[in-house]
Design a protein around this motif. Sequence first.
Motif: not given
Length: 119
Positions: A42-48, A66-68
Motif C-alpha cells: 500500500n505504499l506508492e513509489i513514484s519516480t518522475i 522519487t517519492r514514497v
Amino acid sequence: MRYYMLDENNNVLPCTLSQWSDFFGVSAEHYRKTVGFTIINNLEISTIFLALDLDPQSSRSFLFETRVCNEEGEDVYCKRYSTWADAEEGHQKAIKWVNEEGSIYNIKCLNVESKNGLG
C-alpha cells in the motif's frame, strides 16, 4: 525559472517555456515523464521527470524525483536526482528501502549528487 525536456534517449535538454509546454502537452510522451511506478504494501513509489529546476540557486539541477507515499497520500520518502539513470537507480533504492525498512519515516526531500549530473 529554468525549463527542461527529454530527448529520445532521455537526456535532459534545456528548453524555452513554449517547448516545455509542448513537451508536457503531448499525451504520447507521458511514458517518458514517468521513470518508475511501483506499489508495495500500500505504499506508492513514484519516480518522475519534473522538468523544472525547483532549486535554481543550486549549482546543479535536480530534475527527477522519487517519492514514497503512504495510504493517506502523505510523503514518507523523497529524493531528487539530476539524470534519468540516477533516477532509475534511485527508484530501485526506494523499492529496497520500502522492502527492508517496512515502516514509515518522515524525511525531507534530499538532492542527490549525480555522477553525470547537470550543473
